[in-house]
Every structure is written in C-alpha cells, then in structure tokens.
Scaffold this motif. Structure first.
Motif, PDB file in Angstrom:
ATOM      1  N   LEU A 323       1.049  -1.263  -0.044  1.00 41.04           N
ATOM      2  CA  LEU A 323      -0.154   0.222  -0.081  1.00 41.04           C
ATOM      3  C   LEU A 323       1.017   1.332   0.152  1.00 41.04           C
ATOM      4  O   LEU A 323       1.699   1.552   0.878  1.00 41.04           O
ATOM      5  CB  LEU A 323      -0.921   0.094   1.131  1.00 41.04           C
ATOM      6  CG  LEU A 323      -1.764   1.247   1.388  1.00 41.04           C
ATOM      7  CD1 LEU A 323      -2.645   1.507   0.148  1.00 41.04           C
ATOM      8  CD2 LEU A 323      -2.385   1.286   2.790  1.00 41.04           C
ATOM      9  N   ILE A 324       0.654   2.121  -0.902  1.00 44.59           N
ATOM     10  CA  ILE A 324       1.468   3.378  -1.192  1.00 44.59           C
ATOM     11  C   ILE A 324       0.541   4.576  -0.920  1.00 44.59           C
ATOM     12  O   ILE A 324      -0.549   4.467  -1.669  1.00 44.59           O
ATOM     13  CB  ILE A 324       2.085   3.524  -2.463  1.00 44.59           C
ATOM     14  CG1 ILE A 324       2.970   2.274  -2.718  1.00 44.59           C
ATOM     15  CG2 ILE A 324       2.948   4.923  -2.573  1.00 44.59           C
ATOM     16  CD1 ILE A 324       3.584   2.367  -4.315  1.00 44.59           C
ATOM     17  N   ASP A 325       0.684   5.362   0.030  1.00 44.88           N
ATOM     18  CA  ASP A 325      -0.104   6.546   0.323  1.00 44.88           C
ATOM     19  C   ASP A 325       0.751   7.913  -0.014  1.00 44.88           C
ATOM     20  O   ASP A 325       1.747   7.914   0.662  1.00 44.88           O
ATOM     21  CB  ASP A 325      -0.519   6.607   1.982  1.00 44.88           C
ATOM     22  CG  ASP A 325      -1.531   7.544   2.115  1.00 44.88           C
ATOM     23  OD1 ASP A 325      -1.623   8.521   1.652  1.00 44.88           O
ATOM     24  OD2 ASP A 325      -2.565   7.101   2.884  1.00 44.88           O
ATOM     25  N   TYR A 326       0.225   8.454  -0.957  1.00 44.98           N
ATOM     26  CA  TYR A 326       1.107   9.649  -1.334  1.00 44.98           C
ATOM     27  C   TYR A 326       0.289  10.822  -1.584  1.00 44.98           C
ATOM     28  O   TYR A 326      -0.731  10.782  -2.174  1.00 44.98           O
ATOM     29  CB  TYR A 326       1.662   9.392  -2.755  1.00 44.98           C
ATOM     30  CG  TYR A 326       2.509  10.476  -3.160  1.00 44.98           C
ATOM     31  CD1 TYR A 326       3.905  10.831  -2.602  1.00 44.98           C
ATOM     32  CD2 TYR A 326       2.023  11.052  -4.488  1.00 44.98           C
ATOM     33  CE1 TYR A 326       4.391  12.105  -3.129  1.00 44.98           C
ATOM     34  CE2 TYR A 326       3.052  12.231  -5.093  1.00 44.98           C
ATOM     35  CZ  TYR A 326       3.988  12.715  -4.452  1.00 44.98           C
ATOM     36  OH  TYR A 326       4.759  13.570  -4.900  1.00 44.98           O
ATOM     37  N   LEU A 331      -2.654   3.887  -3.339  1.00 47.77           N
ATOM     38  CA  LEU A 331      -2.461   2.492  -4.349  1.00 47.77           C
ATOM     39  C   LEU A 331      -2.204   1.448  -3.726  1.00 47.77           C
ATOM     40  O   LEU A 331      -1.158   1.279  -2.933  1.00 47.77           O
ATOM     41  CB  LEU A 331      -1.115   2.843  -5.694  1.00 47.77           C
ATOM     42  CG  LEU A 331      -0.876   1.798  -6.461  1.00 47.77           C
ATOM     43  CD1 LEU A 331      -2.158   1.484  -7.379  1.00 47.77           C
ATOM     44  CD2 LEU A 331       0.262   2.037  -7.339  1.00 47.77           C
ATOM     45  N   LYS A 332      -3.097   0.315  -4.020  1.00 45.01           N
ATOM     46  CA  LYS A 332      -2.939  -1.032  -3.475  1.00 45.01           C
ATOM     47  C   LYS A 332      -2.450  -1.919  -4.585  1.00 45.01           C
ATOM     48  O   LYS A 332      -3.078  -2.202  -5.314  1.00 45.01           O
ATOM     49  CB  LYS A 332      -4.418  -1.367  -2.870  1.00 45.01           C
ATOM     50  CG  LYS A 332      -4.722  -0.857  -1.702  1.00 45.01           C
ATOM     51  CD  LYS A 332      -5.895  -1.213  -1.185  1.00 45.01           C
ATOM     52  CE  LYS A 332      -6.256  -0.637   0.179  1.00 45.01           C
ATOM     53  NZ  LYS A 332      -7.431  -0.964   0.502  1.00 45.01           N
ATOM     54  N   ASP A 333      -1.341  -2.621  -4.559  1.00 49.15           N
ATOM     55  CA  ASP A 333      -0.751  -3.333  -5.499  1.00 49.15           C
ATOM     56  C   ASP A 333      -0.627  -4.758  -4.789  1.00 49.15           C
ATOM     57  O   ASP A 333       0.373  -4.831  -3.847  1.00 49.15           O
ATOM     58  CB  ASP A 333       0.615  -2.681  -5.704  1.00 49.15           C
ATOM     59  CG  ASP A 333       1.309  -3.577  -7.064  1.00 49.15           C
ATOM     60  OD1 ASP A 333       0.419  -4.314  -7.665  1.00 49.15           O
ATOM     61  OD2 ASP A 333       2.390  -3.301  -7.261  1.00 49.15           O
ATOM     62  N   LYS A 334      -1.360  -5.579  -5.443  1.00 42.38           N
ATOM     63  CA  LYS A 334      -1.165  -7.333  -4.763  1.00 42.38           C
ATOM     64  C   LYS A 334      -0.255  -7.823  -5.388  1.00 42.38           C
ATOM     65  O   LYS A 334      -0.049  -8.213  -6.530  1.00 42.38           O
ATOM     66  CB  LYS A 334      -2.474  -7.519  -5.084  1.00 42.38           C
ATOM     67  CG  LYS A 334      -3.823  -6.741  -4.201  1.00 42.38           C
ATOM     68  CD  LYS A 334      -5.042  -7.666  -4.262  1.00 42.38           C
ATOM     69  CE  LYS A 334      -6.285  -7.159  -3.346  1.00 42.38           C
ATOM     70  NZ  LYS A 334      -5.733  -7.151  -2.146  1.00 42.38           N
ATOM     71  N   PHE A 335       0.861  -8.287  -4.647  1.00 42.86           N
ATOM     72  CA  PHE A 335       1.940  -9.170  -5.164  1.00 42.86           C
ATOM     73  C   PHE A 335       2.370  -9.841  -3.893  1.00 42.86           C
ATOM     74  O   PHE A 335       2.005  -9.244  -2.637  1.00 42.86           O
ATOM     75  CB  PHE A 335       2.915  -8.688  -6.056  1.00 42.86           C
ATOM     76  CG  PHE A 335       3.758  -7.776  -5.489  1.00 42.86           C
ATOM     77  CD1 PHE A 335       5.077  -7.671  -5.000  1.00 42.86           C
ATOM     78  CD2 PHE A 335       3.237  -6.135  -5.181  1.00 42.86           C
ATOM     79  CE1 PHE A 335       5.556  -6.827  -4.503  1.00 42.86           C
ATOM     80  CE2 PHE A 335       4.065  -5.376  -4.649  1.00 42.86           C
ATOM     81  CZ  PHE A 335       5.346  -5.190  -4.113  1.00 42.86           C
TER      82      PHE A 335
END
Length: 444
Positions: A323-326, A331-335
């Motif tokens: 999870l990137i909070d800018y 943005l939630k990037d599932k990997f």
C-alpha cells in the motif's frame, strides 16, 4: 523520566559522480573565499548553485545468526553494516568512518547475541519447570536505511528490534550522521542556530502532524516537556535528509506502544532561519542535492515538502499487498510483497519515483517501480535487484544502496536479458524505469 532515559540509551546502543552547477541567471555568487576541499551550496538572486556536489556509492552488509538447542530455536538475529564501494578520492575520511562504524556494530552484536542466547536458555528452562510446550525464540535484529549519501553528509537511519520473552517485543529508530569530508559524527549544534529554535519548531510541527495523538491534551504539555528534556540530555534521535532534518520518537516516548513511532521533519525551505548558513556562500550549510535517493522504512511516514497539498509518503506492506499512500492518494498493489526494500527517487527537475526491491516466491528478486505524480501509479516490474550474490561470512549478503538517480548499481536476474548475477550500472530513465547503460564487461 528515568525509564524513558534508559529506554533511549538502550535503543541507541542496540541498534564519484559529479553534478554540474546549474545557473538560471547570468549572475554567479561570490565564492572566491570558498574552501574547495568541501562541497557547498551558494545562492544568488534566490537560486541555489550546486558546487562540486557528488554522491557517495555505498554497499550494505547483512549477516544472520541463528542458534538452537534440544528445545528448539533459541535466537534469531541479524546485524547490518555499511561501507563505501568504489573510490572517494576527495573524502577518504568517510570511508574510514563507516568502516569503524561497522566494526563497532559487529562487536556489539557479537556481545549482545552471546548474552541473549544465555538469557533464552534460562527463559526456556524456567518455562519447562511449569510444563510449557512452547519455547519462543529470542530475537535481536538491526537494519540501516540510508537517508542521504553525498559529498556533504552521509546520514543513516538505524532500526533495531528485539524480543526477550515478554508480552511483546520492542523496536525503535536511532540515527547517525557523518560529515562526509571529515568523517566525524555530526551533532545537532552543527546544524541548528540554537537549541530553543530547534525544539520550538519540533513541538510546533508535532502538534500539526498528529492532531489525534494522545499527547494533544493540555496543548501538548507532556510532549513539549519530553522534547525539551530529551534535547537537554542529548537523547533526540535524528537524521539529516536532503530536504530537512527528521526526528524520531520511539514507542512510549511521546505516547502509548500502540501509537508507535512519531516522526516529524523540519524542512530547510519552511524554516530557513533556524538552520546554520555558510559563512562564505550564505546558503543553508547542509542542504542536500535537488536530485537524490532516500530509503524509506515501511510504516514510517515521510514529509517531502512544504507544498500546500502536504507532500507526504508512506509505504505499508503485508505478505500479499503493498500500500502506497502519497499526498492522500492510495495505491494498493497485490503481489507477494516479501522482504521489501523501498527507495524514494527524486529527480532534479522534480519528478518522484518509488523503487521497491523484493524477494519473490521462487527466491528470485525483482524491482517494482512507481511514479509519484498526482497519485501513485505502477510503472512496471524489472528482473533486476540491489541484492548482490556474493556471500559474506557464513550466512550473509551484500546490497547495493541507491544514492544517485543518474548512476546506481543493480544485479541482473534471470529473464533480464543479461547474464544472471551480472553487475548492471543504471540510471533512472523514461517514466522512472531503470535504464541500463553499462554491463560489467561491456556496454549495455
């Protein structure tokens, strides 16, 4: 207060590439008296000029140490050191300083691990007396995040965590900042005009950054008293970042364990009057380069600028998602986000990117790149890594540190188009993607 003081002390114990001057006006500042042995900033008509500023190439070293007996695991531990990799002909003292820093960390780790193994055995024996079938392993881990490494300053954010049989473990951050030219560890008195100006700014910024914190009661009286006391005793933990100075307040210092670490940054651009200025150039003495790389620990927010929109960045991960909070956009990037190392890349022209190095399920490594514009956007994944295949000791590894957006090292992974484990020299290319321009033994 004595408890907090002892906790602060324990945490502290535990844990050449040229940039040409940029001239937007036809007027150069008077630098006739500048000592050319040290890089510096000059100012003219409101414009910063970078004079002979370059980056320091670094490599990180990690070693793991695990001990077991008939009852199971006794200790899981890891220590981290750092060294210069490559020539630094104008700053030999930083090489010596980091070597001494690493040697000291290794010695302290050996002594700490020996004691923790003994304590773990005693803990397990005591549990066995009462019929226990579960014997938790003790833990003792350290890590380093490089906040900046240039010809002015090398600043390291140190992370330490431990578990010694209690209800929960402890963790916290400390910092070490070195004058690159002299190799000496810097003090806050080298950076700020006065302690009062510094502490007043810290307290003001903490009140603004954490409106819902438990310390807000009585206009932050408990926090204000603690900041003053820590400053008086020399127990403030800090790093010097390219755009300002960041302070770290570990669990229990300003709030509860559940509130975690409080961190706040005093930006050069926002409060220039509290920072020391060069006698010769009249610029803020320790301001970093406009283009930089800065490592970001997970779950620790970073304040990037004094923009009205509030430029802040935080990165959080669990085994299945990043999870990137800018700037309030997420943005939630599932990997399989395992063993990540995150680097913020800021270009001289203002573009920002995020490089996330991680270990895949097949034990291979890759780097995922994101552009930080109006919101975080995924750019792509690349079969390369900062991990170096050479083993150190019996159970260790080396990692390249990104310090320069225009020249950094990566290791080729299978499917990269290069021989696996080849050293790649890269720069940040179009849209933030890593661009290979030199391969060990040949050009890219």
């Amino acid at each position: 207060m004595q408890k907090v003081k002892m906790l602060s002390i324990a945490l502290a114990a535990a844990f050449t590439f040229a940039v040409a001057p940029v001239c937007d006006t036809g007027v150069m500042p008077d630098i006739s008296n500048l000592g050319w042995s040290r890089s510096a900033f000059a100012e003219g008509n409101g414009v910063d000029y970078q004079i002979d500023l370059h980056y320091i190439p670094l490599m990180m070293r990690t070693e793991h140490y695990d001990v077991s007996d008939e009852k199971g695991d006794l200790l899981h531990s890891r220590w981290t050191g750092i060294r210069v990799t490559g020539p630094v002909p104008f700053e030999p003292n930083i090489n010596k300083a980091l070597d001494a820093y690493t040697a000291k960390a290794e010695k302290q780790f050996a002594a700490s691990s020996k004691k923790m193994v003994s304590d773990a055995k005693s803990d397990h024996s005591e549990r066995a007396k009462y019929g226990a079938t579960f014997f938790p392993a003790f833990e003792d881990n350290s890590d380093i995040y490089v906040r900046r490494a240039d010809s002015l300053v090398v600043s390291l954010l140190e992370f330490g965590s431990s578990y010694m049989g209690g209800a929960h473990g402890m963790y916290g951050f400390t910092g070490k900042t070195f004058d690159t030219y002299t190799g000496k560890e810097m003090q806050l008195t080298d950076v700020f005009t006065s302690q009062t100006a510094m502490t007043d700014a810290i307290k003001q910024q903490l009140m603004f950054d954490y409106p819902k914190a438990s310390f807000q009661g009585s206009n932050g009286a408990s926090m204000r008293n603690m900041v003053d006391q820590l400053a008086k005793e020399g127990h403030l933990f800090w790093t010097m970042d390219p755009r300002g100075v960041t302070f770290y307040f570990n669990p229990y210092i300003l709030g509860s364990y559940a509130e975690g670490v409080f961190t706040t940054t005093l930006l050069y651009s926002e409060r220039p009057q509290i920072f020391k200025h060069s006698e010769y150039t009249k610029a803020i003495e320790w301001r970093g380069p406009k283009g930089y790389c800065m490592e970001i620990p997970s779950y620790l927010p970073v304040r990037l600028s004094d923009s009205p929109r509030g430029d802040r960045l935080s990165v959080m991960n669990d085994p299945e998602e990043l999870l990137i909070d800018y700037c309030g956009e997420q943005l939630k990037d599932k990997f399989n986000a395992k063993n990540i190392r995150t680097t913020l890349v800021s270009m001289p022209e203002g573009e920002r990117y995020l490089y996330v190095d991680y270990q895949k399920e097949d034990w291979k490594h890759a780097v995922r790149v994101y552009v930080l514009g109006n919101e975080p956007v995924f750019v792509g994944e690349y079969a390369m890594t900062r991990f170096v295949s050479d083993m150190v000791g019996k159970n260790g590894s080396d990692w390249y540190v990104m310090t320069n957006p225009q020249e950094f090292y990566m290791t080729a992974m299978p499917d990269s188009g290069y021989a696996p484990w080849t050293k790649l020299t890269c720069r940040v290319g179009a849209n933030g993607a890593p661009e290979v321009y030199e391969v060990k033994g040949g050009k890219g």
